[in-house]
Scaffold this active site. Structure first.
Site, PDB file in Angstrom:
ATOM      1  N   ALA A  26     -15.789  23.732 -27.471  1.00  0.00           N
ATOM      2  CA  ALA A  26     -16.178  23.191 -26.170  1.00  0.00           C
ATOM      3  C   ALA A  26     -15.162  22.139 -25.773  1.00  0.00           C
ATOM      4  O   ALA A  26     -15.089  21.071 -26.373  1.00  0.00           O
ATOM      5  CB  ALA A  26     -17.573  22.579 -26.258  1.00  0.00           C
ATOM      6  N   MET A  27     -14.348  22.440 -24.760  1.00  0.00           N
ATOM      7  CA  MET A  27     -13.231  21.569 -24.376  1.00  0.00           C
ATOM      8  C   MET A  27     -13.523  20.858 -23.044  1.00  0.00           C
ATOM      9  O   MET A  27     -13.646  21.501 -22.012  1.00  0.00           O
ATOM     10  CB  MET A  27     -11.946  22.385 -24.270  1.00  0.00           C
ATOM     11  N   SER A  28     -13.624  19.540 -23.124  1.00  0.00           N
ATOM     12  CA  SER A  28     -13.879  18.746 -21.917  1.00  0.00           C
ATOM     13  C   SER A  28     -12.600  18.377 -21.190  1.00  0.00           C
ATOM     14  O   SER A  28     -12.641  17.906 -20.059  1.00  0.00           O
ATOM     15  CB  SER A  28     -14.619  17.463 -22.295  1.00  0.00           C
ATOM     16  N   GLY A  29     -11.451  18.558 -21.844  1.00  0.00           N
ATOM     17  CA  GLY A  29     -10.180  18.118 -21.278  1.00  0.00           C
ATOM     18  C   GLY A  29      -9.744  16.770 -21.797  1.00  0.00           C
ATOM     19  O   GLY A  29      -8.645  16.305 -21.499  1.00  0.00           O
ATOM     20  N   ASP A  32     -10.459  14.138 -27.580  1.00  0.00           N
ATOM     21  CA  ASP A  32     -11.264  14.503 -28.749  1.00  0.00           C
ATOM     22  C   ASP A  32     -11.389  16.014 -28.917  1.00  0.00           C
ATOM     23  O   ASP A  32     -11.040  16.567 -29.964  1.00  0.00           O
ATOM     24  CB  ASP A  32     -12.656  13.868 -28.647  1.00  0.00           C
ATOM     25  N   SER A  33     -11.907  16.691 -27.892  1.00  0.00           N
ATOM     26  CA  SER A  33     -12.088  18.141 -28.009  1.00  0.00           C
ATOM     27  C   SER A  33     -10.750  18.866 -28.053  1.00  0.00           C
ATOM     28  O   SER A  33     -10.636  19.927 -28.682  1.00  0.00           O
ATOM     29  CB  SER A  33     -12.946  18.665 -26.854  1.00  0.00           C
ATOM     30  N   LEU A  52     -16.613  23.808 -19.287  1.00  0.00           N
ATOM     31  CA  LEU A  52     -17.688  23.989 -18.320  1.00  0.00           C
ATOM     32  C   LEU A  52     -17.375  23.234 -17.036  1.00  0.00           C
ATOM     33  O   LEU A  52     -17.054  22.051 -17.072  1.00  0.00           O
ATOM     34  CB  LEU A  52     -19.014  23.484 -18.889  1.00  0.00           C
ATOM     35  N   CYS A 120     -27.717  16.853 -21.060  1.00  0.00           N
ATOM     36  CA  CYS A 120     -26.620  17.817 -20.903  1.00  0.00           C
ATOM     37  C   CYS A 120     -26.321  18.492 -22.236  1.00  0.00           C
ATOM     38  O   CYS A 120     -26.150  19.714 -22.304  1.00  0.00           O
ATOM     39  CB  CYS A 120     -25.381  17.108 -20.369  1.00  0.00           C
ATOM     40  N   GLY A 144     -16.012  17.950 -29.967  1.00  0.00           N
ATOM     41  CA  GLY A 144     -15.285  16.735 -30.317  1.00  0.00           C
ATOM     42  C   GLY A 144     -16.170  15.523 -30.504  1.00  0.00           C
ATOM     43  O   GLY A 144     -15.681  14.393 -30.476  1.00  0.00           O
ATOM     44  N   CYS A 217     -20.372  11.987 -15.501  1.00  0.00           N
ATOM     45  CA  CYS A 217     -19.439  12.825 -14.742  1.00  0.00           C
ATOM     46  C   CYS A 217     -19.823  12.985 -13.275  1.00  0.00           C
ATOM     47  O   CYS A 217     -18.952  13.115 -12.414  1.00  0.00           O
ATOM     48  CB  CYS A 217     -19.267  14.181 -15.413  1.00  0.00           C
TER      49      CYS A 217
END
Length: 380
Positions: A26-29, A32-33, A52, A120, A144, A217
Site C-alpha cells: 500500500a503506497m501513499s507516496g 515510509d511506504s 488509493l 480509514c 509503511g 488528507c
C-alpha cells in the site's frame, strides 16, 4: 502452501523464495511506504504497488502535507518506475466518503472528536484494499506503518513500533486477527525515522527527503470546521458558551469550532480562573466550560471493542492493562472491565484530562509491547 520443515522461511514468513512470493504494498507516496516497496523489490519479491485515490478536491491536490493528494500518487508511481515493479491507482473516493468522511462530519456535529485515520485503516485500507490484494493472488499485503507483527504461541500478535516517537499502534488497534494474519509491517522494528530515510537514500528514491504528512488528507489546511460546514450546510449554528454552574458567559458561532479541553480562543477572557471546554451539547447548541479539574476523568466507557488477547474478552471480570486515551499521550495503568461482548468500562489509576467521546482507547500489555486491541470512547 504447506510449510516444509526443510524450507527456510523468507523475511515475510513464507516457506518459498522471495521471487515466488507476491506482496501488495500500500503506497501513499510518502517515504515510509516507498521504502517498504523498494526494500522488498530489492530482496527479489514479486512486488505490486497500489495507491488509493481517496480525496481529489481542489486544494488537497496541491497540498504537500496531505497524504492522499495528487502529488503523492505521482511520487508513488515514480518510485515504482525506478524500482521496476507494477503500480496501480484505485479510485476509492466514494467508499472513502461513505465510510470515513461522512462519519467524521456527523461525529463532530454530535459533539465528538473523531479520529478518521483509524476508520480509514479499518474500513478502507485493511478491508477493501486488503481484499484487492487477495484478488491479485498476493501472499500478503505490506504497509509503511510503524508497528510490529510478531509470532506468538497462538499466532500473530500486534506490538508497538520499536521507536516510541513513531509508534502508530493507536491508529491500528482495530486490526482484526484475520487481517493481522495477512498483513506485514516491515518498518516496525526500525529504531528511528532517520533509519527509514537512510534506506530511501540507499535506493536513490526521489522521496528520500520528502516531509512527513501532517494533516488529515481531506482537511489539508487543518480547518475541520470549514470542511464540516461544506459537507453539512448549517452546521455552524451560533449558540451560548455556558459555565458548568449555569451562567451564560458568551456567544459562539458553532459547536463544531470547539473541542474538549480547549482553552484558547473561547472569547471569555477577564475571569480570575482559566476555563476549559468540558462538554459539548450540540442539541442545545451549548459549549460548556469549567475549571481544569472538571476535565479529570477516571471512568471511561468504551464500545466497538476489537480484542486481540489470547483468551476470550469476557473470560475475565477484569483485565489489568495500560491504556492510551489520546495518540499523543503515553499508556497509563488501568483496569478493563468487560460489560458485554464489545463494550467495557475502563478505570484509570490516575485521572486523565480531556478524555473525549470519539477518541480511541487502546489497550497495551503492562509488561511488553503487545497491543490487546481497543475501542471507542463514548459518553455512556
Amino acid at each position: 502452501m504447506p510449510l516444509d520443515a526443510d524450507t527456510p522461511l523468507n523475511s515475510l514468513g513464507f516457506a518459498k523464495p522471495p521471487a515466488d512470493t507476491r506482496v501488495v504494498v500500500a503506497m501513499s507516496g510518502g517515504v515510509d511506504s516507498s521504502v517498504v516497496a523498494a526494500e522488498l523489490a530489492s530482496q527479489g519479491y514479486d512486488v505490486v504497488g497500489v495507491t488509493l485515490q481517496l480525496y481529489d478536491h481542489g486544494a488537497a491536490l496541491a497540498k504537500k502535507g496531505a497524504c492522499c493528494a495528487g502529488i503523492d500518487i505521482h511520487d508513488a508511481r515514480r518510485v515504482a518506475e525506478e524500482m521496476g515493479f507494477p503500480h496501480y491507482v484505485l479510485d476509492y473516493e466514494n467508499i472513502f466518503k461513505e465510510t470515513v468522511i461522512d462519519e467524521f462530519a456527523d461525529s463532530y456535529l454530535a459533539g465528538a472528536t473523531p479520529v478518521p485515520c483509524i476508520r480509514c485503516n479499518e474500513r478502507v485500507k485493511f478491508k477493501d484494499l486488503l481484499q484487492t490484494a487477495k484478488d491479485l493472488d498476493a501472499d500478503c499485503m505490506a504497509t509503511g506503518h510503524y508497528i510490529q507483527r510478531k509470532i506468538g504461541d497462538r499466532g500473530p500478535e500486534l506490538h508497538a513500533g520499536a521507536d516510541p516517537r513513531r509508534d502508530q499502534s493507536y491508529f491500528l488497534f482495530s486490526t482484526t486477527p484475520e487481517q493481522l494474519d495477512y498483513l506485514r509491517f516491515p518498518l516496525g522494528h526500525l529504531a528511528s525515522k532517520e533509519d527509514t530515510r537512510a534506506l530511501a537514500k540507499k535506493h536513490g528514491l526521489v522521496v528520500a527527503d520528502k516531509p512527513d504528512s501532517q494533516d488529515i488528507c481531506f482537511v489539508p489546511d487543518g480547518n475541520y470546521a470549514s470542511v464540516i460546514e461544506k459537507l453539512r450546510p448549517g452546521a455552524g449554528e451560533p449558540g451560548e458558551i455556558v459555565h458548568m454552574d449555569g451562567r451564560v458567559l458568551a456567544q459562539h458561532d458553532g459547536v463544531i469550532h470547539y473541542t474538549i479541553g480547549q482553552r484558547r480562543g473561547l472569547g471569555i477572557g477577564g475571569l480570575s480562573v482559566p476555563l476549559y471546554v468540558v462538554r459539548l451539547d450540540p442539541d442545545a447548541r451549548q459549549v460548556v466550560v469549567g475549571p481544569k479539574e472538571a476535565l479529570s476523568t477516571r471512568i471511561v466507557p468504551v464500545r466497538e471493542i476489537n480484542w486481540l488477547g489470547d483468551e476470550p474478552f469476557e473470560a475475565r471480570a477484569e483485565w489489568p492493562l495500560s491504556v492510551k486515551v489520546r495518540s499523543t499521550r503515553p499508556p497509563r495503568e488501568a483496569i478493563l472491565r468487560p460489560t458485554g461482548p464489545t463494550t467495557a468500562e475502563v478505570e484509570l489509576f490516575t485521572p486523565e484530562e480531556g478524555v473525549s467521546p470519539g477518541q480511541a482507547c487502546v489497550f497495551y500489555d503492562t509488561d511488553s509491547t503487545r497491543i490487546y486491541g481497543g475501542g471507542w470512547i463514548w459518553r455512556g
